[in-house]
Structures are given as structure tokens and as C-alpha cells.
Scaffold this active site. Sequence first.
Site, PDB file in Angstrom:
ATOM      1  N   LYS A 183       0.828  -1.209   0.000  1.00 23.72           N
ATOM      2  CA  LYS A 183       0.000   0.000   0.000  1.00 23.72           C
ATOM      3  C   LYS A 183       0.866   1.264   0.000  1.00 23.72           C
ATOM      4  O   LYS A 183       0.545   2.244  -0.662  1.00 23.72           O
ATOM      5  CB  LYS A 183      -0.925   0.019   1.212  1.00 23.72           C
ATOM      6  CG  LYS A 183      -1.838  -1.189   1.315  1.00 23.72           C
ATOM      7  CD  LYS A 183      -2.785  -1.276   0.161  1.00 23.72           C
ATOM      8  CE  LYS A 183      -3.776  -2.408   0.349  1.00 23.72           C
ATOM      9  NZ  LYS A 183      -4.646  -2.569  -0.823  1.00 23.72           N
ATOM     10  N   SER A 214     -12.922  -2.645  -0.025  1.00 24.78           N
ATOM     11  CA  SER A 214     -12.746  -3.969   0.588  1.00 24.78           C
ATOM     12  C   SER A 214     -14.116  -4.611   0.862  1.00 24.78           C
ATOM     13  O   SER A 214     -15.127  -3.918   0.967  1.00 24.78           O
ATOM     14  CB  SER A 214     -11.930  -3.873   1.871  1.00 24.78           C
ATOM     15  OG  SER A 214     -12.521  -2.936   2.708  1.00 24.78           O
ATOM     16  N   CYS A 259     -15.799  -6.449  -1.161  1.00 22.75           N
ATOM     17  CA  CYS A 259     -16.675  -6.465  -2.339  1.00 22.75           C
ATOM     18  C   CYS A 259     -16.252  -7.553  -3.331  1.00 22.75           C
ATOM     19  O   CYS A 259     -16.742  -7.581  -4.468  1.00 22.75           O
ATOM     20  CB  CYS A 259     -16.704  -5.109  -3.010  1.00 22.75           C
ATOM     21  SG  CYS A 259     -17.533  -3.850  -2.022  1.00 22.75           S
TER      22      CYS A 259
END
Length: 578
Positions: free
Chosen positions: A193, A235, A237
Site C-alpha cells: 500500500k 474492501s 466487495c
Amino acid sequence: MARLCEPDDIVWIDGTDSQREALEKEAVQEGEIIRLDQDKLPGCFLHRTAKNDVARTEHLTFICTKKKRDVGPNNNWMSPRAAYAKAKAIFKGSMRGRTMYVIPFSMGPVGSPFSKIGVELTDSRYVVLNMLIMTHAGEVVLRQLEQEDKFTKCLHSKAQIDINKRLILHFPEDNTIWSVNSGYGGNVLLGKKCLSLRVASFLARKEKWLAEHMLILGIEEPNGQIEYIAGAFPSACGKTNLTMLEPPEGLRKKGYRIWTVGDDIAWMRVDSDGALWGLNPETGFFGVAPGTNSETNPNMLKTINKNTIFTNVLQKPDGTVWWEGADGEVPEEGIDWQGRPWKPGMVDENGKPITGAHPNSRFTAPIINAPTASFRLEQHHGVPISAMIFGGRRQHLAPLVYEAFNWQHGVFIGATMASERTSAQVGKLGEVRRDPMAMFPFCGYNMADYFKHWLAMGKGMNKPPRIFHVNWFRTDQNGKFLWPGFRENLRVLEWILDRCNNKVSAVKTAIGFIPNASDLDMTGLDLPDGTLEKLLAVDNQDWLEESKGIKDFFKKFEGDLPPEMWQEFEALEKRLKS
Ligand code: OXD
Ligand code: MN
């Protein structure tokens, strides 16, 4: 850095199997990881993080730029001077009695013009072992570094895992990342990230490319042609499941094959042909374990049965692992994610069930383990992107799928993306959270400038990918899902590709183009009468209500929001009212 952190020793990571095996052995001896049953799960280990260190800590994550305006309302800001000073005091002597590992790593194939090099200094063997799965790391990267002089300087120390002194700091203007007092993947695998999204998005704007929180999957037709789709979803999904889906029974006879390029991050550039090409900078999955089973993701089960590091899952007495929502019987006993004896049905002092695995427990596994791993993973130019999809979890509003009128409208759809809170998250159930392009926690600069950058990228392409929005989560009046999701989603992807290839027409609505119901191949899927119509319905009144939320969100960016976004907003309102 060594002078600051004062490690006893410094070890360079060379990327060899022998060094990795030695580190695994040491980490097992030190209790940092547990070797699982090597017959059933060869090369697999279990790690437990501290109880207060189980997820990304967005409130302790900062972008440190000279000007506060540059990080926008979407980030926490600290001045570089204050941030370095604060962090230095915490890093001081933090590696005493420990080894500092130096990990040269490449995000993207080594030597590709798409790739970026980083060097992470860390005092955690767990970080080293994960980075060896998630990135190209070692000697080969050092050799590449001799030919380039730029790299991202990454410093990590687990220090005392003290949440009160935890900081995840990004200095995009210095190409530097510092992370201290955490051992959780999203905070400490600095290639992920921190580099591949926050710092990379900053660099991508400067260098005119896109660093996105997107999956990339390929769909191969029986004639051998493969088309690639990139997709951004917040997130919970189903991004990872979508990248590896198995065609549903009814479509199997068409002979599709799905190829996984990536499940979390896409770096995309306009190549010499004027088209958008993308690659996944990572070499591994860092996926959520709970809910992974042979129905939701059979290919992932085949991926994580070797050379995988599990974090915070339940340890079974037979040396294997389990999580809530796994296949088979619930084990009669085990050791939970906090290292305590566990039995099904246990409750805490408030009467809440104690789970064996943490809800955010993870597996770190090499992509090449996946039966669906794309053979183009190592190709230096990546894959051509035909379509982009944005998705959210909306019970009532958004239809199953709709297509943007053009690139600018597509950017507006991405910028207004939203998802409802699930019971897995703290807060009011069903509350809508705006998460533009699923990048709200990951865009390393002011999102108003990010929207401008997206608009400019569209102008730089001969044939920009078509943009779509999907919603697998629409429910009926009883709250029951109307669409079965998972593998059946291929039916929607098929329509998306048909649209890209001008094979089918569509119905124009106020929000975009929706399918003619007859153009979705429903072979083998028996939906009750009227369900497809409900899935595709667009209610202008509901959308007018939605537009109020969009307006409030856009106002947060004040004068910085590009005028094109307000134009799209006004055009939408006009279409809805007409
Ligand atoms: C995330 C992840 O938090 O991919 O989005 O881990
Ligand atoms: Mn993610």
C-alpha cells in the site's frame, strides 16, 4: 539508518532459497512463526500478530509534504520536518539486540520500464519472508539498481509494537517511507500500500501514468483471444474472488478461461500504441482468509496449500489451519489467533462469540501457485486493458451494471463511487461511505488533483478503455440478494466485453447505458421472473437523493475540484429531472 536504529547486525537479503530457509528456521526457533504440517501444507507457516496490531491503522498513517493543501481532505498531514523529528525519536535504538535486514525489491518485473525499485530496512523476519513472496527481491534487484539510481527508501522497525508510538509515514517528495511500531502486513510490507499506491500514485501523476487499487483479470475466448479488465472495488466487495473466478456451469460450454494478473494493485501506462497497458507490481496475494472456501474461491484453495504464510488464523491440532467460513466441519478444538485454546461456541465477557481466526486474518501466497496465474505476469509491458470497472456495495440504488457515456463521465462515476457499511465494520449499518476509485485510503495526494490527472490521462489515449460500474449486492424488499454473484459475475463481464467490441446495443438511462436484458447470457441460471428487471432498474428519484450526497462530498474539495466534475454533476441532475 543503522546509526539511528543501532542493530547488532546487518544482513543483506539475496533472494536465494538457502537464505530464506535459514531465516525460516531462525524465525521458528525464535517463536516468530510456526511451521505447519509439512506433508499437508508444504512450505507453510503460521504467524500471530499482537492483539492491537491486526489491520491497517489509517488514523496513524500520514502523508508528509511541504504544503498541507497537497495531501487534500483525503489524507492526514504532517510536515516532513515534524514527522522526521517525531519518528527519529521512536526509531532511536529500536533495533538494539536485533538484526537489520536490507531487502532490495522491485515492484513489477525486474528491468521493466513500468517497475519501481525499493529498499526496505526492517528488523522483522516475518516482513522479510512476506516480501520474498510479495515482491521480486534480492541480488537481481541490486544489479538492476546499479543501472538506475532512483529507489524508494523504506525503513521499518517493529520496535515494541506500541500502538501509542505507531506511525506510518510517507514522504513522497523524498521518495521515502518510514513505518514503526507495527507488524501488520498493510503497515509494514512497504512495497504494497505504501509504495505501490500512496507513493506510486504521487509519482504516477508526475510521470503521467496510473497507480490504482485495482484487480486485473484476463478472459480468454476459445479462439485464443484474451481481453483484460481492470476493476476497483472497496474492501469486502469480492476483488480477489473475481480475479480467479471459475466460469459458471451454463457458460462453461463457451470455453472461457480466466487468467489472474492481480487482485489488488494495477499500474497502468499509455504505451507506444496509444492504448492503456497494465501490470500488477506484486508477485503474491495478501488475501483475507475468512469466507474463502470451495464455493467462493476454489482456485484460491489450490493456491494456498503450499509456500504460504498464514497470519492470525486458527491452528488445528493436526498442524493445519482453519478460519470461519472455511470448507468442512468446524474443528472441535484449536488454538485461536491470539494463541489461546479455542472451542466452537465460546463467548467473551460480553456474550459475543469468540472467533478462531481474526476477521482480518490473512494468507500470503505466491501468484504463480494459482491455477489461473496469467502467463503474462512477467511480461515487461503488462497487458492491454479493454475495460475498467468500478464497483460498490449498494442494496438499492445501483443497477447490476451500467456503462459510462465516455471517459469524462466514467471518471465522474469513479469519483462518486460509494459502498454501504457491512456488519463487519464499525458504524451504522448500511451507511454510505464515499470511496472514489476505491483509492480514498491510498491516494498519496489531494484527490481533487487525482481526478484532474484521470481526466488528463483519458485525453492522452487513442482508444481509452470503456468504463463500467457494477453492483453485485442489490437486494429485494426482504433484504435478500437478487444476484447470486461469485462465478455468475462472468455473465456481466461477458456483456462488458461485448460492449467494448460493439457487439451489442444498450439502453440509455440518466446514469449511463444498461443492458438489454436479452443481451445477458442467462444459460443455466434460473432467476425468478422479474428479477433481472429489478436488477437493471434505475430509479431517478433515488438517484436525485444520491446526488445530494455526491454534492456534499464534492464540496469537501472546495475550489480544487476540476470543473468537469461539476459539469458531470449538473448534467446528471438535468437528466434525472427530465
Ligand atoms: C486492503 C488490502 O486493505 O488489500 O485493501 O489489504
Ligand atoms: Mn486492497
